[in-house]
Design a protein around this motif. Structure first.
Motif, short mmCIF file in Angstrom:
data_model
loop_
_atom_site.label_atom_id
_atom_site.label_comp_id
_atom_site.label_asym_id
_atom_site.label_seq_id
_atom_site.Cartn_x
_atom_site.Cartn_y
_atom_site.Cartn_z
N ARG A 19 24.25 -50.32 -3.77
CA ARG A 19 23.08 -50.07 -4.60
C ARG A 19 21.87 -49.82 -3.71
O ARG A 19 21.50 -50.69 -2.91
CB ARG A 19 22.79 -51.21 -5.57
CG ARG A 19 21.69 -50.85 -6.56
CD ARG A 19 21.44 -51.93 -7.59
NE ARG A 19 20.49 -52.92 -7.14
CZ ARG A 19 19.67 -53.60 -7.93
NH1 ARG A 19 19.68 -53.36 -9.24
NH2 ARG A 19 18.85 -54.50 -7.46
N LEU A 20 21.30 -48.67 -3.84
CA LEU A 20 20.09 -48.33 -3.11
C LEU A 20 18.87 -48.63 -3.97
O LEU A 20 18.91 -48.48 -5.20
CB LEU A 20 20.08 -46.85 -2.73
CG LEU A 20 21.29 -46.34 -1.95
CD1 LEU A 20 21.07 -44.87 -1.57
CD2 LEU A 20 21.58 -47.18 -0.74
N SER A 21 17.81 -49.03 -3.30
CA SER A 21 16.55 -49.28 -3.98
C SER A 21 15.47 -48.39 -3.41
O SER A 21 15.48 -48.06 -2.22
CB SER A 21 16.13 -50.74 -3.80
OG SER A 21 17.08 -51.63 -4.36
N CYS A 22 14.54 -48.02 -4.25
CA CYS A 22 13.39 -47.21 -3.84
C CYS A 22 12.15 -47.91 -4.38
O CYS A 22 11.98 -48.02 -5.60
CB CYS A 22 13.52 -45.81 -4.40
SG CYS A 22 12.08 -44.75 -4.14
N ALA A 23 11.31 -48.37 -3.46
CA ALA A 23 10.09 -49.07 -3.85
C ALA A 23 8.89 -48.15 -3.67
O ALA A 23 8.70 -47.57 -2.59
CB ALA A 23 9.92 -50.32 -3.00
N ALA A 24 8.09 -48.05 -4.72
CA ALA A 24 6.88 -47.24 -4.66
C ALA A 24 5.67 -48.13 -4.40
O ALA A 24 5.59 -49.24 -4.91
CB ALA A 24 6.68 -46.48 -5.97
N SER A 25 4.74 -47.60 -3.61
CA SER A 25 3.59 -48.40 -3.19
C SER A 25 2.55 -48.57 -4.29
O SER A 25 1.69 -49.44 -4.20
CB SER A 25 2.92 -47.76 -1.97
OG SER A 25 2.46 -46.46 -2.30
N GLU A 26 2.63 -47.72 -5.31
CA GLU A 26 1.66 -47.81 -6.38
C GLU A 26 2.31 -47.36 -7.68
O GLU A 26 3.46 -46.93 -7.70
CB GLU A 26 0.43 -46.97 -6.07
CG GLU A 26 0.73 -45.49 -5.85
CD GLU A 26 -0.50 -44.73 -5.42
OE1 GLU A 26 -0.98 -44.96 -4.29
OE2 GLU A 26 -0.96 -43.89 -6.22
N ARG A 27 1.53 -47.46 -8.73
CA ARG A 27 2.05 -47.14 -10.05
C ARG A 27 2.58 -45.71 -10.11
O ARG A 27 1.96 -44.78 -9.61
CB ARG A 27 0.94 -47.31 -11.08
CG ARG A 27 1.31 -46.91 -12.49
CD ARG A 27 0.09 -46.91 -13.38
NE ARG A 27 0.40 -46.35 -14.68
CZ ARG A 27 -0.52 -45.96 -15.55
NH1 ARG A 27 -1.79 -46.09 -15.26
NH2 ARG A 27 -0.17 -45.46 -16.71
N ILE A 28 3.75 -45.58 -10.72
CA ILE A 28 4.32 -44.26 -10.99
C ILE A 28 3.92 -43.87 -12.41
O ILE A 28 4.22 -44.58 -13.36
CB ILE A 28 5.85 -44.27 -10.83
CG1 ILE A 28 6.21 -44.64 -9.38
CG2 ILE A 28 6.43 -42.90 -11.20
CD1 ILE A 28 7.69 -44.74 -9.13
N PHE A 29 3.24 -42.77 -12.56
CA PHE A 29 2.72 -42.36 -13.85
C PHE A 29 3.82 -41.80 -14.74
O PHE A 29 4.85 -41.33 -14.27
CB PHE A 29 1.59 -41.34 -13.66
CG PHE A 29 0.36 -41.95 -13.05
CD1 PHE A 29 0.14 -41.88 -11.69
CD2 PHE A 29 -0.57 -42.59 -13.84
CE1 PHE A 29 -0.98 -42.45 -11.11
CE2 PHE A 29 -1.70 -43.17 -13.28
CZ PHE A 29 -1.90 -43.10 -11.91
N SER A 30 3.57 -41.85 -16.03
CA SER A 30 4.59 -41.48 -17.01
C SER A 30 5.02 -40.04 -16.90
O SER A 30 6.11 -39.68 -17.34
CB SER A 30 4.09 -41.78 -18.42
OG SER A 30 2.93 -41.03 -18.70
N THR A 31 4.20 -39.20 -16.34
CA THR A 31 4.55 -37.78 -16.22
C THR A 31 5.43 -37.49 -15.00
O THR A 31 5.93 -36.39 -14.86
CB THR A 31 3.30 -36.91 -16.11
OG1 THR A 31 2.51 -37.37 -15.01
CG2 THR A 31 2.47 -36.99 -17.40
N TYR A 32 5.61 -38.48 -14.16
CA TYR A 32 6.38 -38.28 -12.93
C TYR A 32 7.87 -38.40 -13.19
O TYR A 32 8.33 -38.96 -14.19
CB TYR A 32 6.00 -39.33 -11.88
CG TYR A 32 4.60 -39.24 -11.31
CD1 TYR A 32 3.68 -38.31 -11.76
CD2 TYR A 32 4.21 -40.12 -10.30
CE1 TYR A 32 2.41 -38.26 -11.22
CE2 TYR A 32 2.95 -40.07 -9.75
CZ TYR A 32 2.04 -39.15 -10.22
OH TYR A 32 0.79 -39.10 -9.69
N ALA A 33 8.62 -37.92 -12.24
CA ALA A 33 10.07 -38.16 -12.17
C ALA A 33 10.39 -38.59 -10.75
O ALA A 33 9.71 -38.19 -9.79
CB ALA A 33 10.87 -36.93 -12.55
N VAL A 34 11.42 -39.40 -10.61
CA VAL A 34 11.87 -39.84 -9.30
C VAL A 34 13.29 -39.34 -9.09
O VAL A 34 14.17 -39.55 -9.93
CB VAL A 34 11.83 -41.36 -9.17
CG1 VAL A 34 12.32 -41.78 -7.79
CG2 VAL A 34 10.40 -41.88 -9.39
#
Length: 123
Positions: A19-34
């Motif tokens: 299982r890989l994890s991806c941590a974002a440094s700040e809020r991901i907005f609803s319009t984004y995709a990862v």
């Protein structure tokens, strides 16, 4: 600017899971995709899968469909890539990336990238 850090890579035998994890440094907005991408030695970076931040819609490459699952934790700004039934051909550096326009299907559309984490699957 969103900073991304992937963790969880390693060496696993064929048929195993990671299982890989991806941590974002700040809020991901609803319009984004990862998105998750991978790059094997001598090959181009390829799409693995992506999740939209608003409703959590997922989309996968045919090569991983049914084996990999992407999920997110909105409160923690985290995205996960659960990889099951791993194959030697899954060996690559895995990257997460943010597309501010909500696609994250092609590398060219992504605005922010992590440094990658190595996944090695032995036969």
């Amino acid at each position: 600017q969103v900073q991304l850090v992937e963790t969880g890579g390693g060496l696993v035998q064929a048929g195993g899971s990671l299982r890989l994890s991806c941590a974002a440094s700040e809020r991901i907005f609803s319009t984004y995709a990862v998105g998750w991408f991978r790059q094997a030695p001598g090959k181009e970076r390829e799409f693995v899968g992506r999740i939209t931040w608003n409703v959590g819609s997922t989309y996968y490459a045919d090569s991983v469909k049914g084996r990999f699952t992407i999920s997110r934790d909105n409160a923690k700004n985290m995205v996960y890539l659960q990889m099951n039934s791993l194959k030697p051909e899954d060996t690559a550096v895995y990257f997460c990336a943010v597309d501010r326009l909500g696609s994250a299907i092609s590398p060219e559309s992504c605005d922010y990238w992590g440094q990658g984490t190595q996944v090695t699957v032995s036969s």
